[in-house]
Design a protein around this motif. Structure first.
Motif, PDB file in Angstrom:
ATOM      1  N   ASP B  52       0.860  -1.182   0.000  1.00  0.00           N
ATOM      2  CA  ASP B  52       0.000   0.000   0.000  1.00  0.00           C
ATOM      3  C   ASP B  52       0.901   1.239   0.000  1.00  0.00           C
ATOM      4  OD1 ASP B  52      -2.308   1.427  -0.032  1.00  0.00           O
ATOM      5  OD2 ASP B  52      -2.893   1.009   2.039  1.00  0.00           O
ATOM      6  N   GLY B  53       0.326   2.390  -0.348  1.00  0.00           N
ATOM      7  CA  GLY B  53       1.115   3.611  -0.328  1.00  0.00           C
ATOM      8  C   GLY B  53       0.814   4.508  -1.515  1.00  0.00           C
ATOM      9  N   TYR B  54       1.678   5.480  -1.720  1.00  0.00           N
ATOM     10  CA  TYR B  54       1.418   6.471  -2.770  1.00  0.00           C
ATOM     11  C   TYR B  54       2.726   7.027  -3.312  1.00  0.00           C
ATOM     12  CZ  TYR B  54       2.754   9.950   0.651  1.00  0.00           C
ATOM     13  OH  TYR B  54       3.473  10.675   1.571  1.00  0.00           O
ATOM     14  N   ILE B  55       2.607   7.653  -4.456  1.00  0.00           N
ATOM     15  CA  ILE B  55       3.710   8.450  -5.005  1.00  0.00           C
ATOM     16  C   ILE B  55       3.099   9.758  -5.502  1.00  0.00           C
ATOM     17  CG2 ILE B  55       3.571   7.303  -7.264  1.00  0.00           C
ATOM     18  CD1 ILE B  55       6.645   7.705  -7.444  1.00  0.00           C
ATOM     19  N   TYR B  56       3.823  10.834  -5.302  1.00  0.00           N
ATOM     20  CA  TYR B  56       3.285  12.164  -5.625  1.00  0.00           C
ATOM     21  C   TYR B  56       4.369  13.005  -6.295  1.00  0.00           C
ATOM     22  CZ  TYR B  56       1.458  16.890  -4.813  1.00  0.00           C
ATOM     23  OH  TYR B  56       1.008  18.170  -4.971  1.00  0.00           O
ATOM     24  N   LYS B  65       8.891  18.271  -6.428  1.00  0.00           N
ATOM     25  CA  LYS B  65       8.161  18.061  -5.163  1.00  0.00           C
ATOM     26  C   LYS B  65       7.715  16.612  -4.994  1.00  0.00           C
ATOM     27  CE  LYS B  65       6.447  22.735  -4.691  1.00  0.00           C
ATOM     28  NZ  LYS B  65       5.264  23.590  -4.625  1.00  0.00           N
ATOM     29  N   SER B  66       8.542  15.711  -5.428  1.00  0.00           N
ATOM     30  CA  SER B  66       8.126  14.303  -5.358  1.00  0.00           C
ATOM     31  C   SER B  66       8.163  13.787  -3.930  1.00  0.00           C
ATOM     32  CB  SER B  66       9.036  13.460  -6.234  1.00  0.00           C
ATOM     33  OG  SER B  66      10.318  13.410  -5.684  1.00  0.00           O
ATOM     34  N   GLN B  67       7.259  12.869  -3.671  1.00  0.00           N
ATOM     35  CA  GLN B  67       7.177  12.184  -2.375  1.00  0.00           C
ATOM     36  C   GLN B  67       6.713  10.776  -2.653  1.00  0.00           C
ATOM     37  OE1 GLN B  67       4.643  13.512   0.762  1.00  0.00           O
ATOM     38  NE2 GLN B  67       5.278  15.635   0.572  1.00  0.00           N
ATOM     39  N   LEU B  68       7.217   9.855  -1.928  1.00  0.00           N
ATOM     40  CA  LEU B  68       6.666   8.514  -2.067  1.00  0.00           C
ATOM     41  C   LEU B  68       6.739   7.779  -0.743  1.00  0.00           C
ATOM     42  CD1 LEU B  68       9.203   6.187  -2.458  1.00  0.00           C
ATOM     43  CD2 LEU B  68       9.473   7.571  -4.482  1.00  0.00           C
ATOM     44  N   TYR B  69       5.771   6.918  -0.546  1.00  0.00           N
ATOM     45  CA  TYR B  69       5.705   6.092   0.661  1.00  0.00           C
ATOM     46  C   TYR B  69       5.029   4.779   0.288  1.00  0.00           C
ATOM     47  CZ  TYR B  69       4.294   4.285   5.189  1.00  0.00           C
ATOM     48  OH  TYR B  69       4.106   3.470   6.283  1.00  0.00           O
ATOM     49  N   PHE B  70       5.705   3.698   0.508  1.00  0.00           N
ATOM     50  CA  PHE B  70       5.102   2.387   0.249  1.00  0.00           C
ATOM     51  C   PHE B  70       5.363   1.476   1.435  1.00  0.00           C
ATOM     52  CE2 PHE B  70       5.869   4.045  -4.047  1.00  0.00           C
ATOM     53  CZ  PHE B  70       4.554   4.027  -4.502  1.00  0.00           C
ATOM     54  N   PRO B  99       4.871  -5.189  12.360  1.00  0.00           N
ATOM     55  CA  PRO B  99       4.123  -5.828  11.265  1.00  0.00           C
ATOM     56  C   PRO B  99       4.344  -5.176   9.893  1.00  0.00           C
ATOM     57  CG  PRO B  99       2.662  -4.518  12.632  1.00  0.00           C
ATOM     58  CD  PRO B  99       3.988  -4.500  13.307  1.00  0.00           C
ATOM     59  N   ILE B 100       4.796  -3.937   9.895  1.00  0.00           N
ATOM     60  CA  ILE B 100       4.902  -3.190   8.636  1.00  0.00           C
ATOM     61  C   ILE B 100       6.360  -2.906   8.300  1.00  0.00           C
ATOM     62  CG2 ILE B 100       4.365  -0.935   7.566  1.00  0.00           C
ATOM     63  CD1 ILE B 100       1.915  -2.672   7.814  1.00  0.00           C
ATOM     64  N   THR B 101       6.679  -3.014   7.022  1.00  0.00           N
ATOM     65  CA  THR B 101       7.955  -2.492   6.557  1.00  0.00           C
ATOM     66  C   THR B 101       7.634  -1.391   5.552  1.00  0.00           C
ATOM     67  OG1 THR B 101      10.058  -3.041   5.504  1.00  0.00           O
ATOM     68  CG2 THR B 101       8.155  -4.220   4.724  1.00  0.00           C
ATOM     69  N   TYR B 102       8.418  -0.345   5.524  1.00  0.00           N
ATOM     70  CA  TYR B 102       8.093   0.722   4.570  1.00  0.00           C
ATOM     71  C   TYR B 102       9.345   1.343   3.967  1.00  0.00           C
ATOM     72  CZ  TYR B 102       9.054   4.066   8.396  1.00  0.00           C
ATOM     73  OH  TYR B 102       9.652   4.792   9.396  1.00  0.00           O
ATOM     74  N   PHE B 103       9.122   2.006   2.861  1.00  0.00           N
ATOM     75  CA  PHE B 103      10.156   2.849   2.281  1.00  0.00           C
ATOM     76  C   PHE B 103       9.516   4.203   2.010  1.00  0.00           C
ATOM     77  CE2 PHE B 103      12.294   4.774  -1.381  1.00  0.00           C
ATOM     78  CZ  PHE B 103      13.597   4.824  -0.882  1.00  0.00           C
ATOM     79  N   LYS B 104      10.154   5.255   2.481  1.00  0.00           N
ATOM     80  CA  LYS B 104       9.638   6.593   2.199  1.00  0.00           C
ATOM     81  C   LYS B 104      10.790   7.458   1.720  1.00  0.00           C
ATOM     82  CE  LYS B 104       9.984   8.270   6.945  1.00  0.00           C
ATOM     83  NZ  LYS B 104       9.294   8.750   8.124  1.00  0.00           N
ATOM     84  N   PHE B 183       4.155  -3.409  -8.959  1.00  0.00           N
ATOM     85  CA  PHE B 183       2.792  -3.110  -8.509  1.00  0.00           C
ATOM     86  C   PHE B 183       2.211  -1.939  -9.290  1.00  0.00           C
ATOM     87  CE2 PHE B 183       4.003   0.600  -5.992  1.00  0.00           C
ATOM     88  CZ  PHE B 183       5.350   0.353  -5.736  1.00  0.00           C
ATOM     89  N   HIS B 184       0.911  -1.744  -9.104  1.00  0.00           N
ATOM     90  CA  HIS B 184       0.158  -0.804  -9.939  1.00  0.00           C
ATOM     91  C   HIS B 184      -0.503   0.272  -9.080  1.00  0.00           C
ATOM     92  CE1 HIS B 184       0.624  -3.649 -13.277  1.00  0.00           C
ATOM     93  NE2 HIS B 184       0.542  -4.552 -12.318  1.00  0.00           N
TER      94      HIS B 184
END
Lengths: 284, 193
Positions: B52-56, B65-70, B99-104, B183-184
């Protein structure tokens, strides 16, 4: 004109506000999927079952031995020279909670078919517990006198399994069992009610120690109650259990009827024998 | 004069109501997060689609102004064997605590390869097993009007994240774990999201 300029100035301020880090609409989910509670690691301790099952579609292959000669029998190398009672079995996860198992012991060529169903579990920090039921039937196909298809050669049993795990280290279980037709050669049909219990202490991610007892409460029993104690090595798919036991039986219909050796014989180890169980999870 | 002011007004208005693009993971798609671990006897893989997450970013430039978090829910990783899943969860990843691993992070490189593809690099923080480490990841973005596909391959060193390496006979696994992501994403207005 002045008003217009003021308005444009306000718009500049808005523009600056928008230049701040963007407002992201994506929201972190609040719930995470819940996993079934699992207390013990394997589906059985020595002979007695735990609540645990395997996943839907998985197989579990088992090969178990009980070396019949006691430890100090001369010339038998701690009993390992044999002879042995041996069980080979294959279990299949029909669902994540329902397990079917077909096994055969060379002891009177006993075939065993059983089902285990994980009924219920309760999550708790200190005292989590889970309950399962197991029922099975056994068919002794190597009989002395009479035909093997005689109904007296079939035995039936039912068990309720209660498990808990304290401090994430100490697994405990109670297994009341009922066995119908405990001894196929008795003139009258015998029944047996037992209260099984066990404890398993997980030393680390690989090693654990356990003790298991099955006390007869009522009905037919061989000479003694069964006791086993030993250690377990687990990997991601295997369990290796090596133990001392006073029982030479492997299939539940034979095991629940009691053990042949006494385990408190003073000053001697002659009443214990070596056994092992090896299981492997398979996925095709 | 008035005309100029009105023109300025329109320009400001246009930029004020920004042209930022936020793409969120489309859960209904066939998303893939796979890790591969080498062991002397048998390699094993863990797979999940629970990402789950987003890219902006803003404008045509993906770096602006890019940001991403997955994030990935580690409880859902399937190695093919239930017992091995349990070992991984309880003994190594300790998913009851983490429980969660993330990359931001942010995009630091976006090189247009063709009409729809960009070679990208993101720099940020990777969080696994309670440890956050700086990390740069390269990948490929495929972008159409209403669809974004992100793919990447990279490695992590388990000891960097204080993950114990199991060692018993054949069960010892390599300290380096390979990860494959594919992923999509869809825009927020996509009803299928």
């Amino acid at each position: 004109m002045k008003t217009l300029l003021t308005f444009i100035l306000i718009l500049f301020v808005i523009q600056l506000a928008w230049a701040q880090p963007p407002h992201i609409h994506w929201k972190k989910r609040k719930t995470v999927p819940i996993i079934d509670l699992q207390l013990f690691h394997s589906t059985q301790v020595v002979n007695l079952p735990t609540v645990e099952t395997i996943r839907k579609g998985e197989f579990e292959f088992e090969i178990s031995h009980r070396f019949i000669p006691p430890l100090d029998q001369k010339g038998a190398f701690l009993g390992i020279d044999g002879p042995v009672n041996m069980r080979i079995a294959l279990a299949y996860g029909i669902t994540d909670r329902l397990l079917i198992n077909l096994g055969r012991s060379n002891r009177e060529d006993n075939l065993d078919l059983r089902l285990k169903y994980k009924l219920f579990w309760f999550r708790h920090k200190t005292f989590p517990f889970s309950i399962a039921v197991r029922a099975g039937t056994a068919w002794t196909t190597q009989v002395t006198g009479g035909h093997r298809s005689n109904s007296r050669n079939f035995q039936y049993y039912g068990q309720i399994i209660f498990n808990t795990l304290l401090f994430k280290k100490l697994g405990m279980g109670i297994v009341p069992s009922y066995l119908y037709n405990s001894h196929i050669y008795c003139q009258e049909i015998q029944t047996t009610t037992t209260l099984g219990s066990y404890m398993q202490y997980y030393l680390n991610t690989i090693w654990s120690l356990y003790i298991e007892m099955n006390n007869t409460m009522n009905g037919y029993r061989h000479s003694n109650d069964a006791v086993s104690l030993g250690f377990e090595i687990e990997t991601g798919g295997h369990f290796f259990k090596i133990f001392l036991t006073n029982s030479q039986m492997l299939n539940p219909s034979q095991f629940l009827a009691g053990a042949d050796l006494g385990y408190f014989a003073s000053g001697s180890t002659k009443n214990w024998r070596i056994g092992f169980n090896i299981t492997r999870i398979l996925k095709f | 004069m008035k005309r100029r002011i009105y023109f300025s007004f329109i320009i400001i208005l246009f930029f004020s109501f920004g042209n930022g693009e936020e793409w969120a993971v489309k859960k209904s798609s066939e998303n893939l997060v796979k890790f591969i671990s080498d062991a002397p006897i048998e390699d094993f893989e863990g797979v999940t689609n629970d990402i789950d997450g987003y890219i902006y970013w803003e404008g045509e430039n993906l770096l602006h102004k890019s940001q991403l978090y997955f994030e990935v829910n580690l409880n859902t990783i399937d190695t093919g064997i239930g017992l091995r899943n349990r070992h991984m969860r309880e003994n190594y990843l300790e998913t009851d605590k983490f429980p969660i691993t993330y990359f931001k992070g942010t995009l630091i490189k976006a090189e247009r390869v063709d009409e729809t593809h960009y070679k990208v690099a993101a720099r940020g923080k990777m969080f696994i097993h309670g440890v956050e480490q700086p990390k740069t990841i390269v990948g490929l973005i495929e972008k159409t009007t209403d669809h974004l596909n992100i793919s990447s391959k990279f490695e992590i060193k388990l000891s960097d994240y204080h993950i114990k390496i199991p060692s018993l006979m054949f069960y010892k696994i390599d300290e380096t774990m390979r990860l494959i992501l594919d992923f999509h994403c869809s825009t927020r207005t996509d009803p299928n999201k």
